[in-house]
Design a protein around this motif. Structure first.
Motif, mmCIF file in Angstrom:
data_model
loop_
_atom_site.group_PDB
_atom_site.id
_atom_site.type_symbol
_atom_site.label_atom_id
_atom_site.label_comp_id
_atom_site.label_asym_id
_atom_site.label_seq_id
_atom_site.Cartn_x
_atom_site.Cartn_y
_atom_site.Cartn_z
ATOM 1 N N LEU A 33 -0.689 7.757 -5.057
ATOM 2 C CA LEU A 33 -0.431 6.351 -4.712
ATOM 3 C C LEU A 33 -1.275 5.943 -3.498
ATOM 4 O O LEU A 33 -1.859 4.864 -3.452
ATOM 5 C CB LEU A 33 1.055 6.155 -4.372
ATOM 6 N N LEU A 34 -1.321 6.856 -2.524
ATOM 7 C CA LEU A 34 -2.085 6.570 -1.299
ATOM 8 C C LEU A 34 -3.564 6.372 -1.623
ATOM 9 O O LEU A 34 -4.227 5.487 -1.064
ATOM 10 C CB LEU A 34 -1.896 7.705 -0.288
ATOM 11 N N TYR A 35 -4.075 7.189 -2.533
ATOM 12 C CA TYR A 35 -5.482 7.071 -2.942
ATOM 13 C C TYR A 35 -5.766 5.644 -3.433
ATOM 14 O O TYR A 35 -6.718 4.997 -2.996
ATOM 15 C CB TYR A 35 -5.768 8.101 -4.039
ATOM 16 N N HIS A 36 -4.898 5.151 -4.303
ATOM 17 C CA HIS A 36 -5.113 3.797 -4.845
ATOM 18 C C HIS A 36 -4.945 2.733 -3.766
ATOM 19 O O HIS A 36 -5.685 1.751 -3.732
ATOM 20 C CB HIS A 36 -4.164 3.546 -6.019
ATOM 21 N N SER A 74 6.271 19.617 -3.369
ATOM 22 C CA SER A 74 4.829 19.413 -3.485
ATOM 23 C C SER A 74 4.495 18.474 -4.643
ATOM 24 O O SER A 74 3.500 17.765 -4.621
ATOM 25 C CB SER A 74 4.111 20.747 -3.646
ATOM 26 N N GLN A 75 5.384 18.441 -5.654
ATOM 27 C CA GLN A 75 5.138 17.514 -6.760
ATOM 28 C C GLN A 75 5.239 16.061 -6.270
ATOM 29 O O GLN A 75 4.424 15.208 -6.611
ATOM 30 C CB GLN A 75 6.162 17.771 -7.861
ATOM 31 N N GLU A 76 6.237 15.830 -5.437
ATOM 32 C CA GLU A 76 6.395 14.481 -4.902
ATOM 33 C C GLU A 76 5.246 14.158 -3.938
ATOM 34 O O GLU A 76 4.753 13.032 -3.899
ATOM 35 C CB GLU A 76 7.741 14.367 -4.179
ATOM 36 N N ALA A 77 4.840 15.158 -3.161
ATOM 37 C CA ALA A 77 3.716 14.944 -2.252
ATOM 38 C C ALA A 77 2.460 14.574 -3.039
ATOM 39 O O ALA A 77 1.681 13.719 -2.629
ATOM 40 C CB ALA A 77 3.470 16.205 -1.419
ATOM 41 N N ARG A 78 2.285 15.211 -4.200
ATOM 42 C CA ARG A 78 1.135 14.892 -5.073
ATOM 43 C C ARG A 78 1.206 13.457 -5.567
ATOM 44 O O ARG A 78 0.231 12.723 -5.543
ATOM 45 C CB ARG A 78 1.139 15.811 -6.299
ATOM 46 N N THR A 94 0.842 -1.206 0.000
ATOM 47 C CA THR A 94 0.000 0.000 0.000
ATOM 48 C C THR A 94 0.879 1.258 0.000
ATOM 49 O O THR A 94 0.957 1.972 0.998
ATOM 50 C CB THR A 94 -0.924 0.010 1.241
ATOM 51 N N PRO A 95 1.560 1.529 -1.108
ATOM 52 C CA PRO A 95 2.437 2.704 -1.145
ATOM 53 C C PRO A 95 1.652 4.005 -0.982
ATOM 54 O O PRO A 95 0.469 4.059 -1.302
ATOM 55 C CB PRO A 95 3.061 2.614 -2.541
ATOM 56 N N GLY A 96 2.337 5.026 -0.481
ATOM 57 C CA GLY A 96 1.692 6.328 -0.294
ATOM 58 C C GLY A 96 2.308 7.034 0.897
ATOM 59 O O GLY A 96 3.014 8.028 0.767
ATOM 60 N N HIS A 97 2.074 6.485 2.074
ATOM 61 C CA HIS A 97 2.719 7.042 3.273
ATOM 62 C C HIS A 97 4.232 7.000 3.058
ATOM 63 O O HIS A 97 4.929 7.993 3.256
ATOM 64 C CB HIS A 97 2.289 6.239 4.488
ATOM 65 N N THR A 98 4.723 5.831 2.671
ATOM 66 C CA THR A 98 6.085 5.675 2.149
ATOM 67 C C THR A 98 5.968 4.767 0.922
ATOM 68 O O THR A 98 4.968 4.077 0.764
ATOM 69 C CB THR A 98 7.033 5.006 3.173
#
Ligand code: FE2
Length: 366
Positions: A267-270, A258-262, A221-225
């Motif tokens: 990824l987190l959404y998915h 912010s681009q990386e945060a986006r 579950t990528p996103g947080h990391t």
């Protein structure tokens, strides 16, 4: 005249009557506090050695009072003043800095199974770790306390710790998993990644690790990391790390811009929607609590269906989700770069632990 963290936390866990009196400035208390403690705004008066600093505090005659400040100095003055009034008063050694390592435990009720799950809560920082026991063996997930805590808990249940897992490379606290695996002779499992520089067993998406009674399935579950991974126990309990919480979702961690945060938010959404596809009765047990965890024996967690109802961000479009997250990003955890480096190197710098891990938890976005 003093009491140590281990004694106080044992008293609180046993429900022994004790009044905890917090004498820190209000702003410091607002960051984090000992659950059930009372606050008195007397910091400056105590520092000025005003003998009437605590005159207005109503102290019980039938139970001891433990005074608390940031590092255990001003609380000593408070304890002396109370003692002069005939009160049984003790100052918490090392103050809130030392309290950072205090913990309590709560067993997760599981019907119709011989598998037991114990949530081990580092109350101050809100780090939640887990001991999963069945038969004679136990697994540990996200160890955030000294190895001895888990070794003692396992022994008290007749378990041998055989496997240790982390849900991700942590940035808010030093992982104790590698050390626990070494001390217990257990295998160390981490999500597959190239970040750490020590040997581990890699868990990839869909990998399972099973004993006769326990099956853990890795859900990437990528996103947080990037490597964040949740573990599903026997298809019924989800250890969600810092991806999903009972009333909030994880934050994209350690983004450079912010681009990386986006990108991380997308990824987190998915990842979150992948979790939402699990059966709605799945019990979600997170890696963090947003508040200091009370000594109440009640596990922190929620059914997936309850989280889905609670967290509005789980029902917005991807575009709204990403924009909202980028705008709501909380400040990064203190010392996160150094903590991450230690966790990637697998080093536990004993003498620096409390300095590095100081401060409240900031893992979720609500
Ligand atoms: Fe995290």
């Amino acid at each position: 005249m003093t009491i140590d963290v281990e004694t106080l936390r044992t008293w609180l866990e046993e429900g022994r009557p004790v009044m905890v009196l917090d004498v820190r400035p209000a702003a410091e208390r607002a960051e984090w506090a000992i659950p059930g403690s009372l606050h008195v705004n007397a910091y400056d008066a105590l520092r000025a050695r005003d003998p009437a600093a605590l005159a207005g505090v109503d102290v019980p005659s039938d139970q001891p009072v433990v005074t608390v400040c940031a590092a255990g100095k001003t609380s000593q003055i408070a304890a002396e003043q109370l003692a002069a009034r005939g009160v049984e008063a003790m100052s918490l050694l090392g103050g809130m800095k030392a309290w950072s390592l205090a913990w309590n435990a709560a067993e997760v009720p599981i019907r119709g199974s011989s598998v037991r799950v114990i949530q081990v809560r580092r109350t101050g920082k809100g780090c939640l770790s887990y001991l999963i026991g069945a038969g004679e063996e136990a697994f540990v997930i996200d160890a955030s306390l000294d190895s001895q805590v888990y070794l003692d808990l396992a022994r008290s249940h007749g378990w041998q710790i055989t496997s240790v897992f982390d849900t991700h490379i942590h940035a808010d606290h030093l992982s104790r998993s590698r050390q626990l695996a070494e001390r217990s002779g257990a295998m160390l499992f981490l999500p597959e990644q190239q970040r750490v520089s020590f040997p581990f067993m890699a868990m990839r998406d869909g990998d399972t690790y099973a004993t006769p009674q326990v099956m853990l399935t890795a859900l990437r579950t990528p996103g947080h990391t990037p490597e964040s991974t949740c573990y599903l126990l026997n298809n019924t309990i989800l250890f969600s790390g810092d991806t999903l919480f009972p009333t909030s979702i994880g934050r994209p961690d350690l983004h450079a811009n912010s681009q990386e945060a986006r990108a991380r938010s997308a990824l987190l959404y998915h990842s979150l929607h992948k979790l939402l596809a699990l059966p709605s009765v799945t019990l979600v047990l997170p890696g963090h609590a947003s508040q200091p965890v009370p000594f109440d024996g009640v596990p922190v967690g929620a059914r997936l269906v309850e989280i889905d109802e609670q967290v509005g961000l789980l029902r917005v479009t991807q575009a709204v989700f990403v924009e909202t997250l980028v705008q709501r990003l909380p400040p990064t955890p203190p010392n996160y770069e150094r903590i991450t480096r230690f966790n990637e190197a697998g080093i536990l710098p004993d003498h620096e632990v409390t300095e590095l891990e100081a401060g409240a938890n900031r893992c979720a976005i609500s």
